[in-house]
Design a protein around this motif. Structure first.
Motif, PDB file in Angstrom:
ATOM      1  N   VAL A  15       0.818  -1.209   0.003  1.00  0.00           N
ATOM      2  CA  VAL A  15      -0.045   0.198  -0.030  1.00  0.00           C
ATOM      3  C   VAL A  15       0.827   1.314  -0.085  1.00  0.00           C
ATOM      4  O   VAL A  15       2.207   1.218   0.020  1.00  0.00           O
ATOM      5  CB  VAL A  15      -0.959   0.071   1.232  1.00  0.00           C
ATOM      6  N   ARG A  16       0.163   2.357  -0.071  1.00  0.00           N
ATOM      7  CA  ARG A  16       0.920   3.617  -0.114  1.00  0.00           C
ATOM      8  C   ARG A  16      -0.264   4.662   1.068  1.00  0.00           C
ATOM      9  O   ARG A  16      -1.266   4.568   0.676  1.00  0.00           O
ATOM     10  CB  ARG A  16       1.215   4.238  -1.294  1.00  0.00           C
ATOM     11  N   LEU A  17       0.472   5.527   1.578  1.00  0.00           N
ATOM     12  CA  LEU A  17      -0.502   6.797   2.155  1.00  0.00           C
ATOM     13  C   LEU A  17       0.148   7.873   1.605  1.00  0.00           C
ATOM     14  O   LEU A  17       1.098   7.864   1.008  1.00  0.00           O
ATOM     15  CB  LEU A  17       0.241   6.436   3.593  1.00  0.00           C
ATOM     16  N   GLN A  18      -0.521   8.806   2.193  1.00  0.00           N
ATOM     17  CA  GLN A  18      -0.249  10.449   1.776  1.00  0.00           C
ATOM     18  C   GLN A  18       0.060  10.944   3.253  1.00  0.00           C
ATOM     19  O   GLN A  18      -0.674  11.046   4.186  1.00  0.00           O
ATOM     20  CB  GLN A  18      -1.493  11.190   1.161  1.00  0.00           C
ATOM     21  N   LYS A  19       1.120  11.519   3.303  1.00  0.00           N
ATOM     22  CA  LYS A  19       1.846  12.255   4.497  1.00  0.00           C
ATOM     23  C   LYS A  19       1.627  11.367   5.707  1.00  0.00           C
ATOM     24  O   LYS A  19       1.399  11.976   6.823  1.00  0.00           O
ATOM     25  CB  LYS A  19       0.912  13.467   4.688  1.00  0.00           C
ATOM     26  N   GLY A  20       1.807   9.977   5.616  1.00  0.00           N
ATOM     27  CA  GLY A  20       1.484   9.038   6.764  1.00  0.00           C
ATOM     28  C   GLY A  20       0.437   9.002   7.305  1.00  0.00           C
ATOM     29  O   GLY A  20       0.184   8.408   8.168  1.00  0.00           O
ATOM     30  N   ASP A  21      -0.601   9.419   6.598  1.00  0.00           N
ATOM     31  CA  ASP A  21      -2.137   9.538   7.020  1.00  0.00           C
ATOM     32  C   ASP A  21      -2.655   8.111   6.669  1.00  0.00           C
ATOM     33  O   ASP A  21      -2.938   7.847   5.706  1.00  0.00           O
ATOM     34  CB  ASP A  21      -2.974  10.598   6.294  1.00  0.00           C
ATOM     35  N   TYR A  22      -3.039   7.206   7.862  1.00  0.00           N
ATOM     36  CA  TYR A  22      -3.465   5.998   7.670  1.00  0.00           C
ATOM     37  C   TYR A  22      -4.855   5.993   7.054  1.00  0.00           C
ATOM     38  O   TYR A  22      -5.373   4.943   6.640  1.00  0.00           O
ATOM     39  CB  TYR A  22      -3.604   5.306   8.797  1.00  0.00           C
ATOM     40  N   ASN A  23      -5.533   7.168   7.135  1.00  0.00           N
ATOM     41  CA  ASN A  23      -6.915   7.227   6.498  1.00  0.00           C
ATOM     42  C   ASN A  23      -6.919   7.240   4.922  1.00  0.00           C
ATOM     43  O   ASN A  23      -7.804   7.179   4.349  1.00  0.00           O
ATOM     44  CB  ASN A  23      -7.863   8.206   6.949  1.00  0.00           C
ATOM     45  N   THR A  24      -5.788   7.407   4.387  1.00  0.00           N
ATOM     46  CA  THR A  24      -5.686   7.531   2.987  1.00  0.00           C
ATOM     47  C   THR A  24      -4.871   6.087   2.468  1.00  0.00           C
ATOM     48  O   THR A  24      -4.388   6.407   1.199  1.00  0.00           O
ATOM     49  CB  THR A  24      -4.539   8.757   2.624  1.00  0.00           C
ATOM     50  N   VAL A  25      -4.947   5.103   3.086  1.00  0.00           N
ATOM     51  CA  VAL A  25      -4.215   3.917   2.787  1.00  0.00           C
ATOM     52  C   VAL A  25      -4.984   3.511   1.186  1.00  0.00           C
ATOM     53  O   VAL A  25      -6.046   3.786   0.958  1.00  0.00           O
ATOM     54  CB  VAL A  25      -4.302   2.801   3.510  1.00  0.00           C
ATOM     55  N   LYS A  26      -3.994   3.226   0.294  1.00  0.00           N
ATOM     56  CA  LYS A  26      -4.535   2.851  -0.979  1.00  0.00           C
ATOM     57  C   LYS A  26      -3.695   1.604  -1.381  1.00  0.00           C
ATOM     58  O   LYS A  26      -2.491   1.403  -1.437  1.00  0.00           O
ATOM     59  CB  LYS A  26      -4.204   3.818  -1.916  1.00  0.00           C
ATOM     60  N   LYS A  27      -4.196   0.486  -1.870  1.00  0.00           N
ATOM     61  CA  LYS A  27      -3.589  -0.632  -2.252  1.00  0.00           C
ATOM     62  C   LYS A  27      -2.893  -0.297  -3.676  1.00  0.00           C
ATOM     63  O   LYS A  27      -3.604   0.112  -4.567  1.00  0.00           O
ATOM     64  CB  LYS A  27      -4.292  -1.768  -2.425  1.00  0.00           C
ATOM     65  N   VAL A  28      -1.644  -0.707  -3.701  1.00  0.00           N
ATOM     66  CA  VAL A  28      -1.065  -0.014  -5.194  1.00  0.00           C
ATOM     67  C   VAL A  28      -0.578  -1.364  -5.905  1.00  0.00           C
ATOM     68  O   VAL A  28      -0.001  -1.178  -6.923  1.00  0.00           O
ATOM     69  CB  VAL A  28       0.143   1.031  -4.892  1.00  0.00           C
ATOM     70  N   ALA A  29      -0.548  -2.584  -5.349  1.00  0.00           N
ATOM     71  CA  ALA A  29      -0.068  -3.590  -6.157  1.00  0.00           C
ATOM     72  C   ALA A  29      -0.696  -5.029  -5.568  1.00  0.00           C
ATOM     73  O   ALA A  29      -1.028  -5.148  -4.369  1.00  0.00           O
ATOM     74  CB  ALA A  29       1.383  -3.763  -6.059  1.00  0.00           C
ATOM     75  N   GLU A  30      -0.956  -5.936  -6.164  1.00  0.00           N
ATOM     76  CA  GLU A  30      -1.672  -7.057  -5.940  1.00  0.00           C
ATOM     77  C   GLU A  30      -0.783  -8.134  -5.045  1.00  0.00           C
ATOM     78  O   GLU A  30      -1.251  -8.713  -4.215  1.00  0.00           O
ATOM     79  CB  GLU A  30      -2.094  -7.947  -7.279  1.00  0.00           C
ATOM     80  N   ASN A  31       0.364  -7.964  -5.535  1.00  0.00           N
ATOM     81  CA  ASN A  31       1.326  -9.071  -4.658  1.00  0.00           C
ATOM     82  C   ASN A  31       2.973  -8.552  -4.622  1.00  0.00           C
ATOM     83  O   ASN A  31       3.274  -8.074  -5.288  1.00  0.00           O
ATOM     84  CB  ASN A  31       1.469 -10.262  -5.756  1.00  0.00           C
ATOM     85  N   PRO A  32       3.000  -8.439  -3.270  1.00  0.00           N
ATOM     86  CA  PRO A  32       4.308  -7.850  -2.818  1.00  0.00           C
ATOM     87  C   PRO A  32       5.652  -8.529  -3.429  1.00  0.00           C
ATOM     88  O   PRO A  32       6.586  -8.047  -3.730  1.00  0.00           O
ATOM     89  CB  PRO A  32       4.397  -7.780  -1.470  1.00  0.00           C
ATOM     90  N   TYR A  33       5.625  -9.987  -3.451  1.00  0.00           N
ATOM     91  CA  TYR A  33       6.479 -10.830  -4.106  1.00  0.00           C
ATOM     92  C   TYR A  33       6.855 -10.344  -5.464  1.00  0.00           C
ATOM     93  O   TYR A  33       7.856 -10.299  -5.777  1.00  0.00           O
ATOM     94  CB  TYR A  33       6.115 -12.392  -3.905  1.00  0.00           C
ATOM     95  N   ILE A  34       5.812 -10.222  -6.285  1.00  0.00           N
ATOM     96  CA  ILE A  34       5.939  -9.898  -7.632  1.00  0.00           C
ATOM     97  C   ILE A  34       6.332  -8.568  -7.949  1.00  0.00           C
ATOM     98  O   ILE A  34       7.138  -8.257  -8.772  1.00  0.00           O
ATOM     99  CB  ILE A  34       4.592 -10.059  -8.437  1.00  0.00           C
ATOM    100  N   THR A  35       6.125  -7.557  -7.082  1.00  0.00           N
ATOM    101  CA  THR A  35       6.366  -6.179  -7.010  1.00  0.00           C
ATOM    102  C   THR A  35       7.893  -5.944  -6.594  1.00  0.00           C
ATOM    103  O   THR A  35       8.601  -5.260  -7.528  1.00  0.00           O
ATOM    104  CB  THR A  35       5.555  -5.320  -5.946  1.00  0.00           C
ATOM    105  N   ALA A  36       8.314  -6.949  -5.977  1.00  0.00           N
ATOM    106  CA  ALA A  36       9.892  -7.167  -5.445  1.00  0.00           C
ATOM    107  C   ALA A  36      10.637  -7.564  -6.585  1.00  0.00           C
ATOM    108  O   ALA A  36      11.684  -6.755  -6.993  1.00  0.00           O
ATOM    109  CB  ALA A  36      10.057  -7.767  -4.286  1.00  0.00           C
TER     110      ALA A  36
END
Length: 238
Positions: A15-36
């Motif tokens: 996921v990613r956040l904006q300014k560290g705000d947990y209320n802005t959490v957004k999934k940005v990739a389906e699989n962290p292994y594939i992303t890595a």
């Protein structure tokens, strides 16, 4: 300068956040292994991982997943978030992680940093997360009265050799890194500096290169496609 892609984990997801705000959490990739793997295939040598649940709760929450990725990805992995004692540090370093990032304890319990450096040397990174120059901790929720360069000097005095500096106001915003504060920090200590927060494109990478710092952490810019990772890596280390 090294380009250091980032994978932030919350509830097992990338996921990613904006300014560290947990209320802005957004999934940005389906699989962290594939992303890595995609980062490795692009030529990345380093990977920055954050246990966001750990950062907020003050204890390791996604450690098994992070260690599994670290063991399998073929990159040098540093991890931060929820690392509050020597036992947690030792767990990560014994399970595939190359370096650990201490943030909150540097502010609230610096003796742990002193003991960690004594035991683990250059495996210890201190993360300095600041808003308007003032350091924050506990997943960026708690404030402090410590200026970011003062914390860096204190930590360098006890043997810390690398800092990750994040301008919270710019994190996840694609508005460019805080070059002014980064330059001041770089001139304040002799330790390696890694920039985090705000990187958007190759122009930002070139600006950071002019500061002669160790590395730049890139997260949202890669996921949003505003930064071409292979080109950035080729520009800096190719």
């Amino acid at each position: 300068m090294y380009i250091i892609p980032a994978i932030d984990i919350k509830d097992g997801n990338c996921v990613r956040l904006q300014k560290g705000d947990y209320n802005t959490v957004k999934k940005v990739a389906e699989n962290p292994y594939i992303t890595a793997k995609s980062f490795k295939d692009a030529g990345a040598r380093y990977l920055h991982m954050v246990d966001l649940d750990g950062a907020k709760d003050g204890k390791m929450q996604n450690a098994e997943l992070i260690c599994d990725i670290a063991k399998s990805c073929g990159m040098l992995v540093d991890v931060g978030g929820g690392i509050r004692d020597l036992k947690a540090i030792e767990f990560y370093l014994n399970n595939g992680v190359n370096q650990v990032v201490l943030g909150s304890v540097a502010v609230k319990n610096p003796q742990i940093v002193i003991d960690a450096v004594k035991n683990f040397g250059d495996k210890i990174i201190v993360g300095i997360d600041a808003m308007d120059g003032m350091v924050k901790s506990e997943g960026w929720i708690d404030g402090s009265d410590i200026y970011y360069t003062e914390l860096a000097k204190r930590m360098e005095d006890v043997g810390v050799e690398k800092f990750i500096f994040t301008d919270i106001n710019r994190d996840g915003m694609l508005t460019g890194p805080n070059l002014v504060q980064l330059e001041v920090l770089s001139n304040s200590v002799s330790a390696d500096i890694v920039a985090s927060g705000g990187v958007s494109d190759l122009t930002d990478i070139k600006d950071l290169m002019s500061l002669n710092i160790f590395g730049a952490i890139c997260g949202k810019s890669i996921y949003e496609g505003t930064l071409n990772l292979p080109k950035a890596i080729k520009l800096t280390r190719g």
